[in-house]
Enzyme design. Structure first.
Site, PDB file in Angstrom:
ATOM      1  N   VAL A 167     -33.789  24.301  -8.296  1.00 25.19           N
ATOM      2  CA  VAL A 167     -32.484  24.142  -7.665  1.00 25.19           C
ATOM      3  C   VAL A 167     -31.603  23.249  -8.531  1.00 25.19           C
ATOM      4  O   VAL A 167     -31.894  22.057  -8.723  1.00 25.19           O
ATOM      5  CB  VAL A 167     -32.621  23.531  -6.258  1.00 25.19           C
ATOM      6  CG1 VAL A 167     -31.249  23.390  -5.601  1.00 25.19           C
ATOM      7  CG2 VAL A 167     -33.544  24.381  -5.398  1.00 25.19           C
ATOM      8  N   GLY A 168     -30.530  23.822  -9.061  1.00 27.15           N
ATOM      9  CA  GLY A 168     -29.530  23.054  -9.777  1.00 27.15           C
ATOM     10  C   GLY A 168     -28.309  22.836  -8.904  1.00 27.15           C
ATOM     11  O   GLY A 168     -28.232  23.321  -7.776  1.00 27.15           O
ATOM     12  N   ASN A 169     -27.328  22.124  -9.419  1.00 29.08           N
ATOM     13  CA  ASN A 169     -26.129  21.851  -8.639  1.00 29.08           C
ATOM     14  C   ASN A 169     -25.291  23.099  -8.408  1.00 29.08           C
ATOM     15  O   ASN A 169     -24.580  23.191  -7.408  1.00 29.08           O
ATOM     16  CB  ASN A 169     -25.283  20.788  -9.350  1.00 29.08           C
ATOM     17  CG  ASN A 169     -25.895  19.406  -9.254  1.00 29.08           C
ATOM     18  OD1 ASN A 169     -26.007  18.847  -8.180  1.00 29.08           O
ATOM     19  ND2 ASN A 169     -26.316  18.871 -10.385  1.00 29.08           N
ATOM     20  N   THR A 170     -25.373  24.076  -9.312  1.00 27.21           N
ATOM     21  CA  THR A 170     -24.576  25.296  -9.194  1.00 27.21           C
ATOM     22  C   THR A 170     -25.413  26.492  -8.779  1.00 27.21           C
ATOM     23  O   THR A 170     -25.019  27.267  -7.906  1.00 27.21           O
ATOM     24  CB  THR A 170     -23.863  25.605 -10.531  1.00 27.21           C
ATOM     25  OG1 THR A 170     -23.061  24.472 -10.900  1.00 27.21           O
ATOM     26  CG2 THR A 170     -22.969  26.827 -10.399  1.00 27.21           C
ATOM     27  N   ASN A 171     -26.578  26.652  -9.418  1.00 23.07           N
ATOM     28  CA  ASN A 171     -27.417  27.837  -9.174  1.00 23.07           C
ATOM     29  C   ASN A 171     -28.841  27.458  -8.810  1.00 23.07           C
ATOM     30  O   ASN A 171     -29.337  26.391  -9.194  1.00 23.07           O
ATOM     31  CB  ASN A 171     -27.449  28.735 -10.420  1.00 23.07           C
ATOM     32  CG  ASN A 171     -26.131  29.416 -10.682  1.00 23.07           C
ATOM     33  OD1 ASN A 171     -25.519  29.980  -9.783  1.00 23.07           O
ATOM     34  ND2 ASN A 171     -25.679  29.362 -11.929  1.00 23.07           N
ATOM     35  N   ILE A 172     -29.482  28.365  -8.095  1.00 26.05           N
ATOM     36  CA  ILE A 172     -30.918  28.298  -7.834  1.00 26.05           C
ATOM     37  C   ILE A 172     -31.574  29.407  -8.647  1.00 26.05           C
ATOM     38  O   ILE A 172     -31.150  30.562  -8.577  1.00 26.05           O
ATOM     39  CB  ILE A 172     -31.232  28.508  -6.338  1.00 26.05           C
ATOM     40  CG1 ILE A 172     -30.607  27.398  -5.504  1.00 26.05           C
ATOM     41  CG2 ILE A 172     -32.740  28.575  -6.106  1.00 26.05           C
ATOM     42  CD1 ILE A 172     -30.664  27.656  -4.003  1.00 26.05           C
TER      43      ILE A 172
ATOM     44  N   ASP B 240     -35.744  18.550 -12.976  1.00 24.52           N
ATOM     45  CA  ASP B 240     -35.467  19.690 -13.854  1.00 24.52           C
ATOM     46  C   ASP B 240     -35.697  19.333 -15.310  1.00 24.52           C
ATOM     47  O   ASP B 240     -36.189  20.157 -16.093  1.00 24.52           O
ATOM     48  CB  ASP B 240     -34.042  20.207 -13.644  1.00 24.52           C
ATOM     49  CG  ASP B 240     -32.986  19.127 -13.854  1.00 24.52           C
ATOM     50  OD1 ASP B 240     -33.292  17.927 -13.653  1.00 24.52           O
ATOM     51  OD2 ASP B 240     -31.842  19.480 -14.200  1.00 24.52           O
TER      52      ASP B 240
ATOM     53  N   ASP C  40     -30.247  21.759 -21.880  1.00 28.97           N
ATOM     54  CA  ASP C  40     -30.072  22.594 -20.691  1.00 28.97           C
ATOM     55  C   ASP C  40     -28.585  22.593 -20.330  1.00 28.97           C
ATOM     56  O   ASP C  40     -28.009  21.553 -20.001  1.00 28.97           O
ATOM     57  CB  ASP C  40     -30.904  22.038 -19.539  1.00 28.97           C
ATOM     58  CG  ASP C  40     -30.950  22.982 -18.339  1.00 28.97           C
ATOM     59  OD1 ASP C  40     -30.086  23.879 -18.250  1.00 28.97           O
ATOM     60  OD2 ASP C  40     -31.834  22.814 -17.489  1.00 28.97           O
TER      61      ASP C  40
ATOM     62  N   THR D  19      -2.559  30.859 -26.220  1.00 28.92           N
ATOM     63  CA  THR D  19      -3.128  29.778 -25.410  1.00 28.92           C
ATOM     64  C   THR D  19      -4.563  30.063 -24.981  1.00 28.92           C
ATOM     65  O   THR D  19      -5.442  29.204 -25.107  1.00 28.92           O
ATOM     66  CB  THR D  19      -2.256  29.537 -24.169  1.00 28.92           C
ATOM     67  OG1 THR D  19      -0.947  29.142 -24.594  1.00 28.92           O
ATOM     68  CG2 THR D  19      -2.852  28.450 -23.282  1.00 28.92           C
TER      69      THR D  19
END
Length: 254
Positions: free
Chosen positions: A7-12, A109, A129, A184
């Site tokens: 489990v990361g802050n954005t994705n599992i 992690d 990572d 840009t």
């Protein structure tokens, strides 16, 4: 089958391991609002998509940097498959000597990816990572975890730039990046992608100097495959490094 969940802050990242081999991997969003029941339904659907029945699950292991999900996901797997997840944390054997001021505060992690990289590659190592944060962990010649860095992640930096600068749009990074942009969007893409690659090359040069020898560089995380082609340094890209690390730790502790 064994479930490996990071489990990361954005994705599992969810991986299935059968007979010592990775059978599948999947990604889903880390949602702090979901209940155990909702995660059980979501994970059950992913398993079904890969031809796995809940009854096939005989065990599992979880690594999480999100405290709320550290309890919710084990409850979800208990509901789904009636098995208890092993949770990476204090008291879990990793085989890794962590030479930090307070080893207990090192993210699970980081430990999991270090275990996997050390198992596959010759030391010394630098494991990068690239997720919400870009982390760099260094393993010395003896195989000890000796330190690292935490850097704002690529998407965090880019989204912050777009949000804070009124005339800069939100962009994607899928198109090829050229060193010198002519508009840009291309200038932002060049600065984000090539700038990130140059940062990694420069940091690894300094790690080499600090260690007194060249380190093997392992790159993982959500944007690893996007950045690696722009690096001058040889990068060993390992998209499923965390799943492999969780498998190794599970085998050490079951």
């Amino acid at each position: 089958m064994i479930l490996a969940i990071d489990v990361g802050n954005t994705n599992i990242v969810l991986g299935g391991i059968r007979d010592g081999r990775q059978a599948f991997s999947a990604r889903l969003a880390s949602d702090r609002q979901k209940t155990a029941e909702e995660y059980a339904l979501t994970i059950g659907g992913i398993l079904k998509m890969h031809g796995v029945e809940p009854a096939d699950i005989e065990g599992g292991i979880l690594s999480s940097v999100v405290p709320y999900l550290r309890s919710v996901l084990p409850a979800a797997i208990k509901l789904l498959a009636n098995v208890d997840l092993m949770v990476v944390g204090s008291g879990i054997r990793t085989g890794l000597n962590i030479r930090m001021d307070d080893p207990a505060t090192v993210g699970s992690d980081l430990i999991v990816s270090a275990v996997a990289a050390k198992d596959k590659y010759k030391t010394p190592l630098a494991i990068i990572d690239m997720g919400t944060a870009t982390t760099l962990v260094v393993i010395d010649q003896k195989g000890d975890y000796v330190g690292g860095m935490i850097i704002p992640g690529l998407w965090v930096s880019l989204n912050s730039l777009s949000s804070q600068a009124a005339q800069l749009p939100h962009i994607d990074l899928n198109a090829p990046a050229k060193l010198l942009g002519k508009n840009t969007v291309d200038c932002m893409r060049a600065g984000s992608v090539i700038g990130c690659a140059a940062m990694l090359d420069g940091l690894l040069d300094r790690v080499d100097e600090e260690m007194g020898e060249s380190v093997n560089a392992i790159l993982t995380g959500g944007v690893a495959e996007l950045i690696a082609p722009y690096c001058r340094r040889t990068m060993h890209v390992e998209p499923d490094l965390l799943i492999r690390g969780l498998q190794i730790i599970y085998e050490k502790n079951r």
